[in-house]
Design a protein around this motif. Structure first.
Motif, PDB file in Angstrom:
ATOM      1  N   ARG A 233      13.662  74.360 -42.376  1.00 14.67           N
ATOM      2  CA  ARG A 233      12.632  73.421 -41.931  1.00 14.67           C
ATOM      3  C   ARG A 233      13.248  72.380 -41.013  1.00 14.67           C
ATOM      4  NH1 ARG A 233       9.079  70.797 -46.563  1.00 14.67           N
ATOM      5  NH2 ARG A 233       8.470  73.009 -46.661  1.00 14.67           N
ATOM      6  N   PHE A 234      12.533  72.046 -39.956  1.00 16.91           N
ATOM      7  CA  PHE A 234      12.981  70.984 -39.049  1.00 16.91           C
ATOM      8  C   PHE A 234      12.664  69.653 -39.716  1.00 16.91           C
ATOM      9  CE2 PHE A 234      12.957  68.162 -35.413  1.00 16.91           C
ATOM     10  CZ  PHE A 234      13.994  68.655 -34.638  1.00 16.91           C
ATOM     11  N   ASN A 235      13.717  68.876 -40.018  1.00 17.10           N
ATOM     12  CA  ASN A 235      13.533  67.643 -40.780  1.00 17.10           C
ATOM     13  C   ASN A 235      14.196  66.466 -40.073  1.00 17.10           C
ATOM     14  OD1 ASN A 235      16.268  68.119 -41.200  1.00 17.10           O
ATOM     15  ND2 ASN A 235      15.944  68.980 -43.242  1.00 17.10           N
ATOM     16  N   LEU A 236      14.347  65.366 -40.806  1.00 17.87           N
ATOM     17  CA  LEU A 236      14.931  64.152 -40.221  1.00 17.87           C
ATOM     18  C   LEU A 236      16.374  64.401 -39.776  1.00 17.87           C
ATOM     19  CD1 LEU A 236      14.789  61.134 -39.561  1.00 17.87           C
ATOM     20  CD2 LEU A 236      15.462  60.651 -41.935  1.00 17.87           C
ATOM     21  N   PHE A 237      17.140  65.145 -40.562  1.00 17.56           N
ATOM     22  CA  PHE A 237      18.518  65.467 -40.190  1.00 17.56           C
ATOM     23  C   PHE A 237      18.554  66.207 -38.851  1.00 17.56           C
ATOM     24  CE2 PHE A 237      22.172  68.364 -40.164  1.00 17.56           C
ATOM     25  CZ  PHE A 237      23.220  67.493 -40.468  1.00 17.56           C
ATOM     26  N   SER A 238      17.632  67.154 -38.679  1.00 21.11           N
ATOM     27  CA  SER A 238      17.558  67.917 -37.425  1.00 21.11           C
ATOM     28  C   SER A 238      17.206  66.998 -36.253  1.00 21.11           C
ATOM     29  CB  SER A 238      16.509  69.026 -37.552  1.00 21.11           C
ATOM     30  OG  SER A 238      16.721  69.803 -38.699  1.00 21.11           O
ATOM     31  N   ALA A 239      16.263  66.088 -36.504  1.00 21.03           N
ATOM     32  CA  ALA A 239      15.851  65.167 -35.444  1.00 21.03           C
ATOM     33  C   ALA A 239      17.000  64.241 -35.038  1.00 21.03           C
ATOM     34  CB  ALA A 239      14.650  64.351 -35.911  1.00 21.03           C
ATOM     35  N   LEU A 240      17.780  63.787 -36.016  1.00 24.13           N
ATOM     36  CA  LEU A 240      18.927  62.928 -35.713  1.00 24.13           C
ATOM     37  C   LEU A 240      19.979  63.693 -34.913  1.00 24.13           C
ATOM     38  CD1 LEU A 240      19.336  61.030 -39.114  1.00 24.13           C
ATOM     39  CD2 LEU A 240      18.480  60.104 -36.946  1.00 24.13           C
ATOM     40  N   ALA A 241      20.153  64.987 -35.224  1.00 26.45           N
ATOM     41  CA  ALA A 241      21.100  65.821 -34.470  1.00 26.45           C
ATOM     42  C   ALA A 241      20.664  65.942 -33.015  1.00 26.45           C
ATOM     43  CB  ALA A 241      21.208  67.195 -35.116  1.00 26.45           C
ATOM     44  N   VAL A 242      19.370  66.168 -32.800  1.00 25.55           N
ATOM     45  CA  VAL A 242      18.834  66.248 -31.439  1.00 25.55           C
ATOM     46  C   VAL A 242      19.014  64.907 -30.728  1.00 25.55           C
ATOM     47  CG1 VAL A 242      16.749  66.566 -30.047  1.00 25.55           C
ATOM     48  CG2 VAL A 242      17.190  68.071 -31.992  1.00 25.55           C
TER      49      VAL A 242
ATOM     50  N   LEU B 164      25.606  69.768 -35.487  1.00 26.19           N
ATOM     51  CA  LEU B 164      24.756  69.336 -36.600  1.00 26.19           C
ATOM     52  C   LEU B 164      23.388  70.015 -36.552  1.00 26.19           C
ATOM     53  CD1 LEU B 164      25.621  65.522 -36.643  1.00 26.19           C
ATOM     54  CD2 LEU B 164      26.463  67.310 -38.181  1.00 26.19           C
ATOM     55  N   LEU B 165      22.867  70.260 -35.350  1.00 18.75           N
ATOM     56  CA  LEU B 165      21.582  70.951 -35.218  1.00 18.75           C
ATOM     57  C   LEU B 165      21.677  72.380 -35.750  1.00 18.75           C
ATOM     58  CD1 LEU B 165      18.663  71.066 -34.150  1.00 18.75           C
ATOM     59  CD2 LEU B 165      19.606  71.712 -31.915  1.00 18.75           C
TER      60      LEU B 165
ATOM     61  N   ARG C 170      30.213  77.390 -40.853  1.00 15.17           N
ATOM     62  CA  ARG C 170      30.206  75.935 -40.670  1.00 15.17           C
ATOM     63  C   ARG C 170      31.616  75.398 -40.539  1.00 15.17           C
ATOM     64  NH1 ARG C 170      25.904  74.595 -45.546  1.00 15.17           N
ATOM     65  NH2 ARG C 170      24.022  75.331 -44.457  1.00 15.17           N
ATOM     66  N   VAL C 171      32.514  75.905 -41.360  1.00 13.86           N
ATOM     67  CA  VAL C 171      33.903  75.447 -41.330  1.00 13.86           C
ATOM     68  C   VAL C 171      34.579  75.885 -40.035  1.00 13.86           C
ATOM     69  CG1 VAL C 171      36.163  75.639 -42.424  1.00 13.86           C
ATOM     70  CG2 VAL C 171      34.107  75.427 -43.834  1.00 13.86           C
ATOM     71  N   VAL C 172      34.389  77.161 -39.654  1.00 15.69           N
ATOM     72  CA  VAL C 172      34.998  77.692 -38.428  1.00 15.69           C
ATOM     73  C   VAL C 172      34.535  76.897 -37.211  1.00 15.69           C
ATOM     74  CG1 VAL C 172      35.108  79.672 -36.878  1.00 15.69           C
ATOM     75  CG2 VAL C 172      35.328  80.011 -39.342  1.00 15.69           C
ATOM     76  N   ALA C 173      33.229  76.669 -37.109  1.00 14.28           N
ATOM     77  CA  ALA C 173      32.682  75.935 -35.964  1.00 14.28           C
ATOM     78  C   ALA C 173      33.129  74.484 -35.976  1.00 14.28           C
ATOM     79  CB  ALA C 173      31.159  76.023 -35.967  1.00 14.28           C
ATOM     80  N   ALA C 174      33.142  73.870 -37.165  1.00 18.85           N
ATOM     81  CA  ALA C 174      33.525  72.455 -37.270  1.00 18.85           C
ATOM     82  C   ALA C 174      34.975  72.249 -36.880  1.00 18.85           C
ATOM     83  CB  ALA C 174      33.284  71.946 -38.687  1.00 18.85           C
ATOM     84  N   VAL C 175      35.829  73.212 -37.213  1.00 16.92           N
ATOM     85  CA  VAL C 175      37.255  73.091 -36.901  1.00 16.92           C
ATOM     86  C   VAL C 175      37.515  73.406 -35.428  1.00 16.92           C
ATOM     87  CG1 VAL C 175      39.533  74.097 -37.315  1.00 16.92           C
ATOM     88  CG2 VAL C 175      38.053  73.530 -39.246  1.00 16.92           C
ATOM     89  N   THR C 176      36.889  74.464 -34.939  1.00 19.04           N
ATOM     90  CA  THR C 176      37.200  74.955 -33.592  1.00 19.04           C
ATOM     91  C   THR C 176      36.606  74.084 -32.495  1.00 19.04           C
ATOM     92  OG1 THR C 176      37.230  77.203 -34.461  1.00 19.04           O
ATOM     93  CG2 THR C 176      37.125  76.946 -32.062  1.00 19.04           C
ATOM     94  N   CYS C 177      35.309  73.788 -32.582  1.00 21.90           N
ATOM     95  CA  CYS C 177      34.623  73.093 -31.493  1.00 21.90           C
ATOM     96  C   CYS C 177      35.185  71.695 -31.231  1.00 21.90           C
ATOM     97  CB  CYS C 177      33.121  73.058 -31.772  1.00 21.90           C
ATOM     98  SG  CYS C 177      32.163  72.163 -30.538  1.00 21.90           S
TER      99      CYS C 177
END
Length: 235
Positions: A116-125, A179-180, A190-197
Motif C-alpha cells: 500500500r502507498f502510505n506516508l512512508f512512501s510519500a516521504l520517500a517521494v 526508500l520508495l 534490501r541489504v544488498v541495495a542499501a550497501v551497494t547504492c
C-alpha cells in the motif's frame, strides 16, 4: 553495458571527443529503468520509481550533454581518456555506477507483492524530489555564474554552503528512491541495495571531490589556489 561499451568505442576512436560521455553514461540509467519496467503490471511504487529514475537521468543527461556541446571539451577528463587503459577504466566505472546505483529500482521490480502507498512512501517521494531539486538548482546556479563571465570560484546560492551541493542532492534523490523501493524488496535485496547504492555513490563522489578519479580538485587549486577567499572557502 551496451551504452557504456559504445562510449568506450567513441573514446578509443577519438580521445578528444567528450560530448557523448554524459549523454551515454547518464542516459543509460533512463534506458535501463524503462527496460526493467517494460511489460510489467507493477505497483504504484515501481511506476513512480521508473518515472523518478527516468526524470532524474533525462534531466542530468540533458544538462550535462548541453554543457558539453557548449564547451566542447572537459578538462577534467583529458588525461584519463588519452590512454586506452584509463579510458577503459573510466567507462568500466561508469557502467558500475549505472548498475550499482540502479539496484534499488531493479531489485524492487521483482516484487511479488503490491504494498500500500502510505506516508512512508510519500516521504520517500518527497526526499527524492527535494534531492533532485537541490541538484538541479546547484547545476543551474553554477551554470549562470559561469555564463555571467565570473572568473572566480562559484560560491553563490547553495554553493555558499557546500563545495558539492550537487552531490548532496544526488545522494538525497537516490536515498529517496531506495526508500520508495524498500517495501518491494526482499530482506536480502534490501541489504544488498542499501550497501551497494549509497556506498558506491559516496566512494564515487569522494574520488571526484579529492581528485582521485578526475583532476577536479587539481584544476580548482591551479586556478584559485592563490585566492585567500578560495582557501578559506575550501577549508
Amino acid at each position: 553495458g551496451g551504452l557504456n561499451a559504445l562510449g568506450l568505442a567513441v573514446s578509443l576512436y577519438n580521445s578528444q571527443e567528450h560530448r557523448h560521455i554524459d549523454i551515454l553514461g547518464t542516459g543509460a540509467f533512463v534506458v535501463a529503468a524503462l527496460a526493467v519496467n517494460r511489460g510489467r503490471a507493477s505497483s504504484l511504487h515501481h511506476q513512480l520509481s521508473t518515472l523518478a529514475v527516468a526524470a532524474w537521468g533525462t534531466r542530468l543527461a540533458g544538462f550535462l550533454g548541453y554543457r558539453a556541446f557548449q564547451t566542447g571539451h572537459d578538462a577534467r577528463l583529458g588525461e584519463i581518456l588519452d590512454e586506452p587503459a584509463s579510458a577503459a577504466g573510466f567507462w568500466a566505472i561508469s557502467m558500475m555506477w549505472g548498475v550499482g546505483v540502479s539496484l534499488p529500482h531493479v531489485l524492487g521490480s521483482a516484487a511479488q507483492k503490491v504494498p500500500r502507498f502510505n506516508l512512508f512512501s510519500a516521504l520517500a517521494v518527497g526526499l527524492f524530489c527535494a534531492g533532485m531539486a537541490l541538484e538541479t538548482l546547484a547545476d543551474y546556479q553554477k551554470w549562470q555564474f559561469k555564463a555571467a563571465g565570473h572568473r572566480s570560484f562559484c560560491d553563490v546560492g547553495v554553493w555558499s554552503a557546500s563545495q558539492h551541493p550537487n552531490y548532496a542532492g544526488n545522494l538525497m534523490a537516490w536515498t529517496g528512491l531506495y526508500l520508495l523501493n524498500f517495501p518491494l524488496m526482499s530482506p536480502t535485496s534490501r541489504v544488498v541495495a542499501a550497501v551497494t547504492c549509497p556506498i558506491f555513490l559516496v566512494a564515487l563522489f569522494y574520488g571526484q571531490s579529492t581528485g582521485a578519479i578526475a583532476n577536479t580538485l587539481q584544476l580548482a587549486d591551479s586556478k584559485y589556489g592563490g585566492d585567500e577567499k578560495y582557501l578559506a572557502y575550501k577549508a
